[in-house]
Scaffold this active site. Sequence first.
Site, PDB file in Angstrom:
ATOM      1  CE1 TYR A 173      18.149  -1.848  -7.232  1.00 48.38           C
ATOM      2  CE2 TYR A 173      20.522  -1.740  -7.561  1.00 48.38           C
ATOM      3  CZ  TYR A 173      19.353  -1.207  -7.045  1.00 48.38           C
ATOM      4  OH  TYR A 173      19.391  -0.028  -6.349  1.00 48.38           O
TER       5      TYR A 173
ATOM      6  CD  GLU B 159      15.157  -1.875 -10.319  1.00 44.49           C
ATOM      7  OE1 GLU B 159      15.857  -2.897 -10.395  1.00 44.49           O
ATOM      8  OE2 GLU B 159      15.588  -0.752 -10.011  1.00 44.49           O
TER       9      GLU B 159
ATOM     10  CG  ASP C  18      -2.381  -1.378   8.285  1.00 40.05           C
ATOM     11  OD1 ASP C  18      -1.748  -2.409   8.614  1.00 40.05           O
ATOM     12  OD2 ASP C  18      -1.853  -0.252   8.236  1.00 40.05           O
TER      13      ASP C  18
ATOM     14  CB  THR D 290       4.680  -4.713   9.113  1.00 42.37           C
ATOM     15  OG1 THR D 290       3.838  -5.012  10.235  1.00 42.37           O
ATOM     16  CG2 THR D 290       4.740  -3.221   8.895  1.00 42.37           C
TER      17      THR D 290
ATOM     18  CE  LYS E 119       4.140  -3.161  13.510  1.00 41.22           C
ATOM     19  NZ  LYS E 119       3.962  -2.678  12.125  1.00 41.22           N
TER      20      LYS E 119
ATOM     21  NE  ARG F 297      11.027  -2.750  11.219  1.00 40.27           N
ATOM     22  CZ  ARG F 297      11.528  -2.223  12.338  1.00 40.27           C
ATOM     23  NH1 ARG F 297      12.422  -2.872  13.044  1.00 40.27           N
ATOM     24  NH2 ARG F 297      11.127  -1.051  12.728  1.00 40.27           N
TER      25      ARG F 297
HETATM   26  N1  DSN Z   1       5.587   1.552  14.643  1.00 41.40           N
HETATM   27  C1  DSN Z   1       4.495   0.618  14.656  1.00 41.40           C
HETATM   28  C2  DSN Z   1       3.964   0.395  16.026  1.00 41.40           C
HETATM   29  O1  DSN Z   1       4.742   0.430  16.967  1.00 41.40           O
HETATM   30  O2  DSN Z   1       2.785   0.161  16.200  1.00 41.40           O
HETATM   31  C3  DSN Z   1       3.393   1.003  13.741  1.00 41.40           C
HETATM   32  O3  DSN Z   1       3.892   1.201  12.470  1.00 41.40           O
END
Ligand code: DSN
Length: 430
Positions: free
Chosen positions: A58, A60, A213, A239, A242, A248
């Site tokens: 932890y 914080e 974003d 994120t 990707k 993740r």
């Molecule tokens: N779930 C993602 C996507 O497939 O584009 C977006 O957050």
Amino acid sequence: MSDAQPYGPALSSVDPDIARLIDDENRREHETMRLIASENYASRAVMEATGSCLTNKYSEGYARKRYYEGQQVVDQVEELAITRLRRLFGKTAAAGGEDDLHVNVQPYSGSPANLAVYLAFCQPGDVIMGLGLAAGGHLTHGHGVSITGKYFKSVPYGVRKSDHRIDMDEVRALAKEHRPKLLWAGTTAYPRQLDWAAFRSIADEVSAVLVADIAHISGLVAAGVHPSPIGIADVVTSTTHKTLRGPRGGMILSKKAHAAALDKAVFPGLQGGPHNHTTAGLAVAALEASTDAFVAYAKQVVENAKTLGEELVARGFAVTTGGTDNHLLLVDVTPKGIAGKPAAQALDKAGIVGNYNAIPFDPRKPFDPSGIRVGTPAVTSRGMGKEEMRMLAAWIDRVVAAPTDDGVLAKVAAEVKELCNRFPAPGLRV
Ligand code: DSN
């Protein structure tokens, strides 16, 4: 130390059911062409870091300012992740470089990162603007079913009917009429580059905070394959799993002037302890993304998407905007006499995994839309290139021509598996 065996019984003896399911998923990910545009294969190194003892701790607070003791190691992990990301994205900056770049690696994923931005800059009821979901935007940019559309007054902008591209004249007109506090520039199902400078000038005209974003394209941005909003947008969220190919997770990159507000919004505003194992995986991914090999990968992602688009168009599919500049294609399958959902389901049976997706101005319903979304980040991570994209387009064509013919689907699945066996995926056990 790294050669030592983990202490305690193995997963397969403690919980054979979960061990078997993980094996099954490993096999599925190996044997199929994964075309979901938001998915990828994290490397073995990223997964080792993510599956480490750092999950036990932890922490914080932020490095050197924590609420728990025992942060000797975790502080270094978080600082290393931040240093690497500042370097990686700082070099893409239009202005300010890494000197004016603050990075928060604690958001649990993209949606919490975006919520933290609202918390930092908005009050309930404030006007916000983002690309509508039906035009390729994200839920958290103000869609009605999301908290962001319930707590804020959302004014969505769209794409032009003529070419399905974002209509910057409409964005400007809506912004001038509604004076948003936040202006989102970001997409989940849009195959073209975003004009950050145009968004910047609109945000300036109405004194809005500009938030880019880049969840889908952060790997392309890091590699210089897509223009960077760093140094242009006030805040950049993403994120990490990707095109960036990390674990993740989520992150926020911002101009330093916004550092305190954003850090406070993430913790204690929205979250508790950061997921240190994810932070370590992100640090590894940032290191991997700083290599020449990653730049070559990102270029190939785009090349593969372009090739796949051209091959699909040649076979009679309608690709929105006529093609792609990035990692994904939005394909209207209705000219082939099938809707998106049955097409995606038949393709899944044939080992080609994408998702059904609405196309702009879709006459069909969201649960039964006209299109499929396909992306090349994962297949490119396996080393696939132009020749394999041609094969893929031919398989897609065969499947949508016979979506209920189990013989055809099984034959294509076997051919897909044979190809996948020749291209082992990073991070998977073979
Ligand atoms: N779930 C993602 C996507 O497939 O584009 C977006 O957050």
